[in-house]
Scaffold this active site. Structure first.
Site, PDB file in Angstrom:
ATOM      1  N   ASP A   1       0.845  -1.182   0.000  1.00  0.00           N
ATOM      2  CA  ASP A   1       0.000   0.000   0.000  1.00  0.00           C
ATOM      3  C   ASP A   1       0.882   1.234   0.000  1.00  0.00           C
ATOM      4  O   ASP A   1       2.049   1.175   0.387  1.00  0.00           O
ATOM      5  CB  ASP A   1      -0.917   0.028   1.229  1.00  0.00           C
ATOM      6  CG  ASP A   1      -1.875   1.225   1.202  1.00  0.00           C
ATOM      7  OD1 ASP A   1      -2.723   1.262   0.298  1.00  0.00           O
ATOM      8  OD2 ASP A   1      -1.758   2.108   2.064  1.00  0.00           O
ATOM      9  N   SER A   2       0.297   2.363  -0.412  1.00  0.00           N
ATOM     10  CA  SER A   2       1.047   3.607  -0.413  1.00  0.00           C
ATOM     11  C   SER A   2       1.411   4.044   0.995  1.00  0.00           C
ATOM     12  O   SER A   2       2.336   4.846   1.176  1.00  0.00           O
ATOM     13  CB  SER A   2       0.233   4.705  -1.104  1.00  0.00           C
ATOM     14  OG  SER A   2      -0.984   4.913  -0.409  1.00  0.00           O
TER      15      SER A   2
ATOM     16  N   GLU B   1      -3.406   9.159   7.488  1.00  0.00           N
ATOM     17  CA  GLU B   1      -1.959   8.966   7.598  1.00  0.00           C
ATOM     18  C   GLU B   1      -1.367   9.775   8.748  1.00  0.00           C
ATOM     19  O   GLU B   1      -0.370   9.377   9.347  1.00  0.00           O
ATOM     20  CB  GLU B   1      -1.274   9.373   6.283  1.00  0.00           C
ATOM     21  CG  GLU B   1      -1.447   8.395   5.151  1.00  0.00           C
ATOM     22  CD  GLU B   1      -0.593   7.144   5.290  1.00  0.00           C
ATOM     23  OE1 GLU B   1       0.563   7.250   5.737  1.00  0.00           O
ATOM     24  OE2 GLU B   1      -1.092   6.049   4.963  1.00  0.00           O
TER      25      GLU B   1
ATOM     26  N   HIS C   1      -7.729   3.266   3.324  1.00  0.00           N
ATOM     27  CA  HIS C   1      -7.608   4.117   4.518  1.00  0.00           C
ATOM     28  C   HIS C   1      -8.971   4.386   5.163  1.00  0.00           C
ATOM     29  O   HIS C   1      -9.059   4.598   6.377  1.00  0.00           O
ATOM     30  CB  HIS C   1      -6.989   5.469   4.155  1.00  0.00           C
ATOM     31  CG  HIS C   1      -5.534   5.436   3.858  1.00  0.00           C
ATOM     32  ND1 HIS C   1      -5.035   4.962   2.670  1.00  0.00           N
ATOM     33  CD2 HIS C   1      -4.462   5.822   4.591  1.00  0.00           C
ATOM     34  CE1 HIS C   1      -3.706   5.063   2.672  1.00  0.00           C
ATOM     35  NE2 HIS C   1      -3.341   5.588   3.830  1.00  0.00           N
TER      36      HIS C   1
ATOM     37  N   CYS D   1      -4.145  -1.270  -2.390  1.00  0.00           N
ATOM     38  CA  CYS D   1      -4.260   0.176  -2.587  1.00  0.00           C
ATOM     39  C   CYS D   1      -5.107   0.385  -3.828  1.00  0.00           C
ATOM     40  O   CYS D   1      -4.759  -0.104  -4.911  1.00  0.00           O
ATOM     41  CB  CYS D   1      -2.865   0.790  -2.775  1.00  0.00           C
ATOM     42  SG  CYS D   1      -2.858   2.530  -3.259  1.00  0.00           S
TER      43      CYS D   1
ATOM     44  N   CYS E   1     -11.145   3.139  -0.818  1.00  0.00           N
ATOM     45  CA  CYS E   1      -9.767   3.442  -0.401  1.00  0.00           C
ATOM     46  C   CYS E   1      -9.560   2.693   0.902  1.00  0.00           C
ATOM     47  O   CYS E   1     -10.421   2.759   1.802  1.00  0.00           O
ATOM     48  CB  CYS E   1      -9.558   4.940  -0.208  1.00  0.00           C
ATOM     49  SG  CYS E   1      -7.927   5.347   0.486  1.00  0.00           S
TER      50      CYS E   1
END
Length: 269
Positions: free
Chosen positions: A6-7, A154, A190, A69, A188
């Protein structure tokens, strides 16, 4: 090991479900935290970053890599599968998370009106309307980009007033486009961390769908159908965490994703 990329931290929501569904298998997680988030970057940049991560996981002995991702899956997966994989590792496999989610989209909505919340990169790619349309052409899919959500996650801003403002704003924008939406897909990885805030602002009767369980079950089914890959995987129930940022930064952030006692290593491309 099964590689999960994942990013940043978002893919940990996928890893969590993969470990529940496949507890005996070993995993290597790679988060490109130093360059996260990917959502607003160009196609060329996302492709380059993703390919670097895939190669790094291949080099660490991962014959199967899951792009946990949505932005990477939307912008880089097909090129890597069709152009790069035959040259660099033809016996390995790289899977995304958009198609397996799209295969189940028919069960999300009762009205036939589905909302999709994602990064700018995922929304601009049009991958979800395209993939869902292949399986369920009768579904009306409406998208809304949420450019700040991944950045807020993040940075650990899970429950702040600012986060609530942007979540409420973007969901209202989505529902204004189609008031008949009765299911919203969090496109997403996240976004499940924002689920309490999301559920507090969506209207009653609107279902919110996360991808983790879907991707985990689809991966389990994939391994059953592809014994040539499954037999190459190790089974000691271990997990390794890698990050392009500092191990301390990653370990602190991983706590928000329910990962305790994370000992991560730095990986430089």
């Amino acid at each position: 090991m099964i590689g999960v990329f994942d990013s940043g931290f978002g893919g940990l929501t996928i890893l969590h479900e993969l470990r529940k569904a496949l507890p005996e298998y070993d995993f290597t997680y790679l988060g490109d935290n130093a360059r996260a988030p990917y959502g607003s970057r160009t196609f060329e940049t996302i492709y380059r970053y993703t390919l670097e991560a895939v190669k790094a996981l291949f080099n660490r002995g991962c014959p199967l890599v899951i792009l946990a991702c949505n932005t990477a899956s939307a912008r880089a997966l097909r090129t890597i599968q069709q152009h790069d994989l035959p040259k660099i590792a033809p016996s390995n496999r790289v899977l995304g998370i958009i198609r397996p989610t799209a295969e189940e989209a028919g069960s999300f909505s009762k009205t036939g009106h589905l909302g999709v919340l994602g990064t700018a990169g995922t929304v601009i790619s049009g991958s979800y309307p395209l993939e869902i349309g292949h399986f369920f052409p009768q579904l009306k899919v409406t998208q809304q980009a949420c450019p700040l959500w991944a950045t807020l996650v993040e940075n650990g801003e899970i429950e702040s007033e600012g986060t609530r403002f942007f979540v409420k704003r973007d969901i209202e924008r989505l529902l204004l486009k189609d008031p008949e939406i009765d299911a919203i897909l969090l496109a997403c990885t996240h976004y499940p961390l924002l689920l309490p805030v999301i559920q507090s602002v969506v209207p009653q009767g609107v279902r919110v769908v996360s991808q983790g369980e879907i991707v985990a079950q689809k991966t389990k089914d994939y391994l059953k159908r592809h014994p040539e890959i499954e037999k190459r995987l190790t089974r000691q129930g271990k997990v390794e965490f890698l990050t392009t940022d500092t191990p301390e930064f990653f370990s602190r952030g991983a706590i928000f994703f329910g990962e305790k006692d994370v000992f991560s290593k730095n990986l430089s491309f």
